[in-house]
Design an enzyme around this catalytic site. Sequence first.
Site, PDB file in Angstrom:
ATOM      1  CG  HIS A  25      -2.027  -1.000   1.144  1.00  0.00           C
ATOM      2  ND1 HIS A  25      -2.746  -1.404   2.245  1.00  0.00           N
ATOM      3  CD2 HIS A  25      -2.532  -1.706   0.101  1.00  0.00           C
ATOM      4  CE1 HIS A  25      -3.628  -2.322   1.887  1.00  0.00           C
ATOM      5  NE2 HIS A  25      -3.515  -2.512   0.590  1.00  0.00           N
ATOM      6  CG  HIS A  81     -10.212  -6.854  -3.440  1.00  0.00           C
ATOM      7  ND1 HIS A  81     -10.750  -5.589  -3.457  1.00  0.00           N
ATOM      8  CD2 HIS A  81      -9.025  -6.747  -2.761  1.00  0.00           C
ATOM      9  CE1 HIS A  81      -9.928  -4.763  -2.808  1.00  0.00           C
ATOM     10  NE2 HIS A  81      -8.878  -5.438  -2.396  1.00  0.00           N
ATOM     11  CD  GLU A  83      -5.730  -3.209  -2.462  1.00  0.00           C
ATOM     12  OE1 GLU A  83      -4.939  -2.420  -1.932  1.00  0.00           O
ATOM     13  OE2 GLU A  83      -6.441  -4.001  -1.812  1.00  0.00           O
ATOM     14  CG  ASP A  85      -3.106  -6.615  -3.775  1.00  0.00           C
ATOM     15  OD1 ASP A  85      -4.051  -5.922  -4.172  1.00  0.00           O
ATOM     16  OD2 ASP A  85      -3.033  -7.057  -2.612  1.00  0.00           O
ATOM     17  CG  HIS A 148      -9.176  -4.189   2.497  1.00  0.00           C
ATOM     18  ND1 HIS A 148      -8.387  -3.074   2.290  1.00  0.00           N
ATOM     19  CD2 HIS A 148      -8.743  -5.116   1.624  1.00  0.00           C
ATOM     20  CE1 HIS A 148      -7.492  -3.319   1.358  1.00  0.00           C
ATOM     21  NE2 HIS A 148      -7.684  -4.552   0.941  1.00  0.00           N
ATOM     22  CG  ASP A 167      -7.161  -8.457   0.488  1.00  0.00           C
ATOM     23  OD1 ASP A 167      -6.120  -9.077   0.190  1.00  0.00           O
ATOM     24  OD2 ASP A 167      -7.495  -7.402  -0.072  1.00  0.00           O
ATOM     25  CE1 TYR A 195      -3.085  -8.701   4.177  1.00  0.00           C
ATOM     26  CE2 TYR A 195      -5.223  -8.786   5.253  1.00  0.00           C
ATOM     27  CZ  TYR A 195      -4.462  -8.648   4.111  1.00  0.00           C
ATOM     28  OH  TYR A 195      -5.083  -8.444   2.904  1.00  0.00           O
ATOM     29  CG  HIS A 228      -2.079 -10.983   0.355  1.00  0.00           C
ATOM     30  ND1 HIS A 228      -1.235 -10.724  -0.709  1.00  0.00           N
ATOM     31  CD2 HIS A 228      -2.998  -9.987   0.341  1.00  0.00           C
ATOM     32  CE1 HIS A 228      -1.635  -9.625  -1.324  1.00  0.00           C
ATOM     33  NE2 HIS A 228      -2.707  -9.167  -0.715  1.00  0.00           N
TER      34      HIS A 228
END
Length: 399
Positions: A25, A81, A83, A85, A148, A167, A195, A228
């Site tokens: 991030h 998701h 994002e 990554d 998130h 996540d 995390y 992750h």
Amino acid sequence: MSQPVAITDGIYWVGAVDWNIRYFHGPAFSTHRGTTYNAYLIVDDKTALVDTVYEPFKEELIAKLKQIKDPVKLDYLVVNHTESDHAGAFPAIMELCPDAHVLCTQRAFDSLKAHYSHIDFNYTIVKTGTSVSLGKRSLTFIEAPMLHWPDSMFTYVPEEALLLPNDAFGQHIATSVRFDDQVDAGLIMDEAAKYYANILMPFSNLITKKLDEIQKINLAIKTIAPSHGIIWRKDPGRIIEAYARWAEGQGKAKAVIAYDTMWLSTEKMAHALMDGLVAGGCEVKLFKLSVSDRNDVIKEILDARAVLVGSPTINNDILPVVSPLLDDLVGLRPKNKVGLAFGAYGWGGGAQKILEERLKAAKIELIAEPGPTVQWVPRGEDLQRCYELGRKIAARIAD
């Protein structure tokens, strides 16, 4: 490059291991142990890829897909998701498999079109309870907004009792193996706590509701494969139980002291407070912020019941190295904490009021207001007051 790993017959990990990343991030999150970008391939009468990887690792993903079946054919691409990554390789996968049908939430679709407006693709908007058959197996979706991001969802394979929660339940850790029974359990839980504390803590109320929802629908879970870190196959209940504790703000008789100092006066106060806490039977973690990782400090705050923050006054303000921790705490909103501000000053104060205002903004209950301050250097009676305050806090947070 690592190889595909079978989770069960016909279901594979096809992600990538990032051994070298040290911040996530942007500079917001330290990743001392690297991370992984997990993607999962389900091969049945129809084939589905659940999530992709960070764009620099797209060739690794494609190479793994080809090892399983070449040429690669995808019937579905599930986007849990958007994002970068997890969806960074979305363009590469759509170029490789232009007929793949995208399954995602409405918010995820909106985000995909914003990120990749040049790509046209077939899609279906899914909601909680939507199910798609692959043959012997099926995919069921559970919306999880703000866990998130607003677009987030979980994918569930009921025939395997396999949860793919993106996540949730993840950890930033790079390993050469993929499963929880292959890695030190304490290490995994430490990274999972870090995390949660630094990314998911603000959403604790939503996490409690989502866990309750999963329990009410009696969702059988044998394996949790997050986006992750490692895959929970030996004891998925352990991480679910940990999330329940963290989300409720359950702590133990533990205090975190985070401070910095100019000429040791504030440091002496920190040590006196620590001595009192220890004498009162409390576990203590002491951090000088200029030589400590802020994300590690926040991880320790997760299961602490007390947070003590100290700074001397400089230019009517707090030390710059102390401010980022307070900024994070205001955003993270830790539950069920008591706090104390302390510090030294010279000819004029100011830090104490700022510390206390920031702690209150983080919804941390001050156990003494004002907290201990000293001019120039702490004398014996000043240190004794700090010691006694430490004992008082220990009594307050005792089990």
